[in-house]
Design a protein around this motif. Structure first.
Motif, PDB file in Angstrom:
ATOM      1  N   SER A 321       0.827  -1.205   0.000  1.00 56.95           N
ATOM      2  CA  SER A 321       0.000   0.000   0.000  1.00 56.95           C
ATOM      3  C   SER A 321       0.864   1.259   0.000  1.00 56.95           C
ATOM      4  O   SER A 321       0.583   2.231  -0.711  1.00 56.95           O
ATOM      5  N   THR A 322       1.951   1.230   0.762  1.00 52.04           N
ATOM      6  CA  THR A 322       2.877   2.378   0.819  1.00 52.04           C
ATOM      7  C   THR A 322       3.505   2.625  -0.548  1.00 52.04           C
ATOM      8  O   THR A 322       3.596   3.769  -1.011  1.00 52.04           O
ATOM      9  N   SER A 323       3.947   1.554  -1.208  1.00 52.09           N
ATOM     10  CA  SER A 323       4.528   1.708  -2.555  1.00 52.09           C
ATOM     11  C   SER A 323       3.528   2.348  -3.511  1.00 52.09           C
ATOM     12  O   SER A 323       3.861   3.278  -4.251  1.00 52.09           O
ATOM     13  N   LEU A 324       2.295   1.857  -3.505  1.00 51.48           N
ATOM     14  CA  LEU A 324       1.280   2.388  -4.427  1.00 51.48           C
ATOM     15  C   LEU A 324       0.941   3.842  -4.089  1.00 51.48           C
ATOM     16  O   LEU A 324       0.750   4.666  -4.986  1.00 51.48           O
ATOM     17  N   GLU A 325       0.905   4.156  -2.799  1.00 49.46           N
ATOM     18  CA  GLU A 325       0.611   5.539  -2.377  1.00 49.46           C
ATOM     19  C   GLU A 325       1.686   6.508  -2.864  1.00 49.46           C
ATOM     20  O   GLU A 325       1.398   7.640  -3.247  1.00 49.46           O
ATOM     21  N   LYS A 326       2.948   6.020  -2.888  1.00 50.17           N
ATOM     22  CA  LYS A 326       4.062   6.866  -3.343  1.00 50.17           C
ATOM     23  C   LYS A 326       4.223   6.840  -4.861  1.00 50.17           C
ATOM     24  O   LYS A 326       5.225   7.325  -5.388  1.00 50.17           O
ATOM     25  N   TYR A 331       5.712  -5.594  -7.973  1.00 50.26           N
ATOM     26  CA  TYR A 331       5.988  -6.720  -8.871  1.00 50.26           C
ATOM     27  C   TYR A 331       5.934  -8.025  -8.085  1.00 50.26           C
ATOM     28  O   TYR A 331       6.603  -8.174  -7.051  1.00 50.26           O
ATOM     29  N   LEU A 332       5.130  -8.953  -8.584  1.00 47.02           N
ATOM     30  CA  LEU A 332       4.965 -10.266  -7.956  1.00 47.02           C
ATOM     31  C   LEU A 332       5.675 -11.277  -8.850  1.00 47.02           C
ATOM     32  O   LEU A 332       5.233 -11.527  -9.971  1.00 47.02           O
ATOM     33  N   VAL A 333       6.770 -11.825  -8.376  1.00 49.89           N
ATOM     34  CA  VAL A 333       7.624 -12.679  -9.212  1.00 49.89           C
ATOM     35  C   VAL A 333       7.522 -14.115  -8.691  1.00 49.89           C
ATOM     36  O   VAL A 333       8.011 -14.427  -7.602  1.00 49.89           O
ATOM     37  N   LEU A 393      13.556  -9.221 -16.712  1.00 48.01           N
ATOM     38  CA  LEU A 393      14.976  -8.834 -16.732  1.00 48.01           C
ATOM     39  C   LEU A 393      15.237  -7.672 -17.674  1.00 48.01           C
ATOM     40  O   LEU A 393      16.064  -6.803 -17.388  1.00 48.01           O
ATOM     41  N   THR A 394      14.517  -7.629 -18.798  1.00 44.22           N
ATOM     42  CA  THR A 394      14.820  -6.594 -19.799  1.00 44.22           C
ATOM     43  C   THR A 394      13.997  -5.319 -19.637  1.00 44.22           C
ATOM     44  O   THR A 394      14.507  -4.221 -19.838  1.00 44.22           O
ATOM     45  N   SER A 395      12.730  -5.464 -19.230  1.00 44.67           N
ATOM     46  CA  SER A 395      11.897  -4.250 -19.205  1.00 44.67           C
ATOM     47  C   SER A 395      11.582  -3.727 -17.809  1.00 44.67           C
ATOM     48  O   SER A 395      11.207  -2.569 -17.656  1.00 44.67           O
ATOM     49  N   ILE A 396      11.723  -4.565 -16.781  1.00 50.99           N
ATOM     50  CA  ILE A 396      11.379  -4.116 -15.414  1.00 50.99           C
ATOM     51  C   ILE A 396      12.627  -3.836 -14.578  1.00 50.99           C
ATOM     52  O   ILE A 396      12.773  -2.749 -14.000  1.00 50.99           O
ATOM     53  N   LEU A 397      13.526  -4.796 -14.525  1.00 45.48           N
ATOM     54  CA  LEU A 397      14.710  -4.685 -13.656  1.00 45.48           C
ATOM     55  C   LEU A 397      15.489  -3.377 -13.855  1.00 45.48           C
ATOM     56  O   LEU A 397      15.809  -2.698 -12.872  1.00 45.48           O
ATOM     57  N   PRO A 398      15.771  -2.970 -15.117  1.00 45.46           N
ATOM     58  CA  PRO A 398      16.573  -1.739 -15.283  1.00 45.46           C
ATOM     59  C   PRO A 398      15.891  -0.482 -14.734  1.00 45.46           C
ATOM     60  O   PRO A 398      16.565   0.480 -14.364  1.00 45.46           O
ATOM     61  N   SER A 399      14.550  -0.497 -14.682  1.00 46.62           N
ATOM     62  CA  SER A 399      13.834   0.730 -14.268  1.00 46.62           C
ATOM     63  C   SER A 399      13.324   0.673 -12.826  1.00 46.62           C
ATOM     64  O   SER A 399      12.606   1.575 -12.386  1.00 46.62           O
ATOM     65  N   LEU A 400      13.675  -0.379 -12.068  1.00 49.46           N
ATOM     66  CA  LEU A 400      13.242  -0.466 -10.659  1.00 49.46           C
ATOM     67  C   LEU A 400      13.799   0.694  -9.840  1.00 49.46           C
ATOM     68  O   LEU A 400      14.945   1.101 -10.039  1.00 49.46           O
ATOM     69  N   VAL A 401      12.980   1.208  -8.920  1.00 50.53           N
ATOM     70  CA  VAL A 401      13.441   2.274  -8.019  1.00 50.53           C
ATOM     71  C   VAL A 401      13.081   1.900  -6.573  1.00 50.53           C
ATOM     72  O   VAL A 401      12.329   0.956  -6.328  1.00 50.53           O
ATOM     73  N   GLU A 402      13.593   2.656  -5.628  1.00 50.16           N
ATOM     74  CA  GLU A 402      13.474   2.315  -4.201  1.00 50.16           C
ATOM     75  C   GLU A 402      12.014   2.239  -3.730  1.00 50.16           C
ATOM     76  O   GLU A 402      11.690   1.462  -2.836  1.00 50.16           O
ATOM     77  N   ILE A 403      11.124   3.045  -4.330  1.00 53.60           N
ATOM     78  CA  ILE A 403       9.729   3.029  -3.854  1.00 53.60           C
ATOM     79  C   ILE A 403       8.944   1.830  -4.395  1.00 53.60           C
ATOM     80  O   ILE A 403       7.804   1.594  -3.993  1.00 53.60           O
ATOM     81  N   ASP A 404       9.534   1.061  -5.305  1.00 54.22           N
ATOM     82  CA  ASP A 404       8.870  -0.148  -5.813  1.00 54.22           C
ATOM     83  C   ASP A 404       9.018  -1.287  -4.800  1.00 54.22           C
ATOM     84  O   ASP A 404      10.000  -1.351  -4.063  1.00 54.22           O
ATOM     85  N   VAL A 426      17.852  -7.598  -7.912  1.00 55.49           N
ATOM     86  CA  VAL A 426      16.772  -6.676  -7.541  1.00 55.49           C
ATOM     87  C   VAL A 426      17.203  -5.803  -6.360  1.00 55.49           C
ATOM     88  O   VAL A 426      16.914  -4.603  -6.312  1.00 55.49           O
ATOM     89  N   ARG A 427      17.922  -6.387  -5.416  1.00 59.52           N
ATOM     90  CA  ARG A 427      18.347  -5.639  -4.211  1.00 59.52           C
ATOM     91  C   ARG A 427      19.250  -4.447  -4.533  1.00 59.52           C
ATOM     92  O   ARG A 427      19.347  -3.508  -3.744  1.00 59.52           O
ATOM     93  N   LYS A 428      19.909  -4.499  -5.677  1.00 56.53           N
ATOM     94  CA  LYS A 428      20.742  -3.348  -6.074  1.00 56.53           C
ATOM     95  C   LYS A 428      19.876  -2.141  -6.429  1.00 56.53           C
ATOM     96  O   LYS A 428      20.348  -1.013  -6.477  1.00 56.53           O
ATOM     97  N   LYS A 429      18.586  -2.404  -6.707  1.00 61.03           N
ATOM     98  CA  LYS A 429      17.684  -1.333  -7.141  1.00 61.03           C
ATOM     99  C   LYS A 429      16.718  -0.879  -6.034  1.00 61.03           C
ATOM    100  O   LYS A 429      16.339   0.275  -5.962  1.00 61.03           O
ATOM    101  N   THR A 430      16.260  -1.849  -5.229  1.00 67.03           N
ATOM    102  CA  THR A 430      15.314  -1.513  -4.151  1.00 67.03           C
ATOM    103  C   THR A 430      15.491  -2.477  -2.988  1.00 67.03           C
ATOM    104  O   THR A 430      15.738  -3.668  -3.195  1.00 67.03           O
ATOM    105  N   THR A 431      15.344  -1.948  -1.790  1.00 67.94           N
ATOM    106  CA  THR A 431      15.412  -2.812  -0.592  1.00 67.94           C
ATOM    107  C   THR A 431      14.011  -3.257  -0.164  1.00 67.94           C
ATOM    108  O   THR A 431      13.866  -4.007   0.790  1.00 67.94           O
ATOM    109  N   SER A 432      12.988  -2.763  -0.889  1.00 72.73           N
ATOM    110  CA  SER A 432      11.604  -3.144  -0.568  1.00 72.73           C
ATOM    111  C   SER A 432      11.277  -4.488  -1.216  1.00 72.73           C
ATOM    112  O   SER A 432      10.596  -4.560  -2.235  1.00 72.73           O
ATOM    113  N   ILE A 433      11.842  -5.533  -0.635  1.00 70.19           N
ATOM    114  CA  ILE A 433      11.579  -6.864  -1.170  1.00 70.19           C
ATOM    115  C   ILE A 433      11.051  -7.765  -0.054  1.00 70.19           C
ATOM    116  O   ILE A 433      11.373  -7.571   1.117  1.00 70.19           O
ATOM    117  N   GLN A 434      10.202  -8.702  -0.445  1.00 67.97           N
ATOM    118  CA  GLN A 434       9.669  -9.678   0.514  1.00 67.97           C
ATOM    119  C   GLN A 434       9.575 -11.020  -0.185  1.00 67.97           C
ATOM    120  O   GLN A 434       9.584 -11.087  -1.419  1.00 67.97           O
TER     121      GLN A 434
END
Length: 623
Positions: A321-326, A331-333, A393-404, A426-434
């Motif tokens: 919810s926080t990610s969407l609010e910001k 991404y559900l992998v 890998l080609t269209s999502i990973l390069p554009s990931l940001v911390e709020i994702d 993914v961790r190089k782009k965002t720490t918001s992982i679960q």
């Protein structure tokens, strides 16, 4: 009533609820009713949302009331008997596979479930050295599996043409048509066609309303209403030339959101029935009620095991919810078929919550070459049709940001080296992982992988000592558990963002005729105004800024849906106009200036002159 249950249950199922009383929202089908459990869902925090949605899911396993059995339920004698009869018909095809076919068909969520189950049972047959006998049909073709194209389920002719293609040259075809609300024209046409051609076809209708509540408004390209088709099937069931499987499972936690309980109940009912057919035919024994109950109890256990993780599910919901609010993305992998569940969850947020197609996205990691009927339909079709590992890998990973936020969904039987490599990227782009991780007793997540996740929903399953088909019980449990977690997380995230009024999806996108009628019902419920006035306001909001001519008013529903499904905030705009008695343009301006759609509507509902309470039931005559 305590002590009145016929069967021993794994979980504590709720007692029959208020929605079963004959006067409760009497004019509304069960699948569209408001669930009394969640009538204040919009005021709940994350922990309470998980609890309430978990209680709604438990209603799937509820037995019919012994004092006043209003509706047949999953455990009702009539339903279990029909399940065994259908399993017997499937066995006949399995015993003589030449020229045989089992078709699973539906639109939207039901079509995606058909896809998932066809993939699973074909895998099961290949594993036994047998020729796969399953296929699926989804309204709009393979692109509808990975993208929101709900409007395609409104054509009965489309359903029949697709069925004729897959059944060409076959001698015996069982067609399982899934329509949660008994409403999809795509399925109605197929069922009717099967009844006209019983020498080859056996139709089986699956849904979760009584036939008397099936949709009865005309289908634009067909001669019968859905209700007439279902009534005809009931008559033919006496000769076992057609079957209707329609236990009540209670209203959705979010009114009408059949992706949730409807989708789960579809999976539980059909996987139980089909697995029993396979298991008993391979053992050379007759399918029995005991076989059904054994598997149904494993699904109950899945509910118990899943919702034991409620606090962690609530934590993930808040993060999403926080990610969407910001204005971040989620991404559900998922690995293997858990990736299909992830894709389904993301796609369904679009029309359910009026979300952008990029807001919540699912991706499938692993080989999917044998899954689709027409994989070419999905190649180079644009960003909304991307779903694979390469796409991520080609269209999502390069554009990931911390709020994702990125949620990894896998089992400890998957390739954990591959999982770890992707998590590290993914961790190089965002720490918001679960992580949502499924394991069996005795397995443990390797420490280097475990350290990468700040939080893990870890679901441990007991060992099941079944035959080969039995290993599929565990696979089905894990898929259902994943579905429950992801549905609860994404739905709850949008509840926390103020997208819900009480338990109604006020901001849904009108993507087909079913959603058009649901929109109208909501306008009547909350405004208390006449059906004619509500239709007028709805059409004004759909066609704005064009003024309504008599020609537009007289146009078929499909025309209004075509215009509406491209537009945002149609229902809140129409409702605000009705409540404030102001023009559409002014209602739109108020919504545009407000931080939350539902807050503006709440304010209007509590304003002067609004005598009607929103908990009142709909007036008779609502579609």
């Amino acid at each position: 009533m305590p002590g009145t249950k016929r069967y021993q249950h794994v979980i504590e199922t709720p007692e029959p609820g208020e929605w079963e009383l004959s006067g409760y929202e009497a004019a509304v089908p069960i699948t569209e009713k408001s669930n009394p459990l969640t009538q204040n869902l919009d005021k709940a925090d994350a922990e309470k949302i998980v609890q309430l949605l978990g209680q709604c899911d438990a209603e799937i396993f509820q037995e019919e009331g012994q004092i006043m059995p209003t509706y047949q339920r999953l455990y009702s004698e009539s339903v279990l008997t029909t399940m065994l009869q259908v399993a017997g018909k499937v066995q006949e095809v399995l015993k003589e596979p030449d020229g045989g076919l089992v078709v699973l068909s539906g639109g939207g969520t039901s079509g995606r479930m058909a896809f998932l189950m066809a993939v699973s049972f074909n895998q099961l047959m290949k594993g036994l050295g047998q020729k796969p006998l399953y296929t699926y049909l989804i309204a709009g073709g393979d692109r509808s599996v990975v993208a929101s194209r709900e409007q395609t389920e409104d054509s009965a002719l489309h359903g029949v043409e697709e069925l004729k293609k897959v059944a060409a040259g076959k001698k015996r075809v069982i067609v399982i048509g899934i329509s949660v609300g008994l409403s999809a024209p795509f399925v109605a046409g197929q069922m009717d066609y099967c009844m006209d051609n019983t020498a080859v076809f056996l139709p089986v209708l699956v849904g979760f309303n009584p036939v008397s509540m099936a949709r009865n408004d005309p289908i634009e390209d067909w001669r019968s209403t859905f209700r007439q088709v279902a009534e005809r099937m009931q008559k033919m069931q006496e000769r076992q030339e057609a079957f209707v499987l329609n236990p009540a499972v209670g209203p959705e936690g979010l009114s009408g959101s059949s992706r949730m309980k409807g989708g789960s109940a579809t999976k539980i009912l059909l996987e139980t029935l089909l697995l029993v057919a396979h298991k008993t035919v391979d053992q050379g024994v007759v399918a029995s009620q005991r076989c059904l109950l054994e598997i149904l109890r494993t699904f109950e256990r899945a509910h118990q095991v899943t919702y034991s993780q409620s606090s962690k599910i609530a934590t993930l919901m808040k993060q999403v919810s926080t990610s969407l609010e910001k204005k971040g993305r989620v991404y559900l992998v998922g690995w293997q078929t858990l990736g299909i569940i992830a894709i389904m969850d993301g796609v369904e947020c679009i029309h359910t919550f009026g979300a952008d197609s990029q807001d919540v996205r699912g991706f499938l990691i692993g080989d999917h070459n044998d899954m689709f009927n027409q994989k070419a339909e999905l190649t180079n079709q644009g960003p909304q049709f991307t779903f694979s590992q390469d796409d991520f890998l080609t269209s999502i990973l390069p554009s990931l940001v911390e709020i994702d936020t990125v949620v990894f969904v896998f089992t400890l039987d998957d390739n954990l080296t591959e999982v770890q490599a992707l998590v590290e990227q993914v961790r190089k782009k965002t720490t918001s992982i679960q992580a949502l991780v499924h394991s069996t007793v005795g397995q443990s997540l390797p420490a280097p992988l475990k350290r990468l996740f700040p939080s893990i929903i870890s679901i441990t399953w007991p060992l099941l000592f079944f035959e080969y088909e039995g290993s599929y019980v565990q696979k089905f449990q894990r898929e259902l558990s994943t579905k429950w977690v992801l549905n609860t997380v994404s739905s709850g995230a949008y509840v926390l963002l103020g997208k819900i009024l009480q338990n109604h999806l006020l901001d849904l996108r009108i993507a087909n005729s079913k959603l058009f009628w649901r929109a109208l019902a909501m306008l009547q419920r909350f405004s208390g105004q006449s059906k004619a006035r509500c239709i007028e306001s709805l059409l004004q909001a759909i066609h704005f800024p064009q003024s309504l001519s008599d020609d537009v008013r007289a146009a078929p529903i499909s025309h209004h849906v075509q215009v509406a499904h491209e537009k945002e905030k149609v229902i809140p705009t129409a409702l605000l106009s009705l409540l404030l008695r102001r023009p559409i343009a002014e209602a739109k301006a108020r919504l545009a200036a407000a931080p939350s759609v539902c807050e503006v509507v709440r304010s209007a509902l509590s304003g002067p002159g609004q005598k009607r309470t929103t908990s009142e039931t709909l007036q008779p005559g609502v579609q």
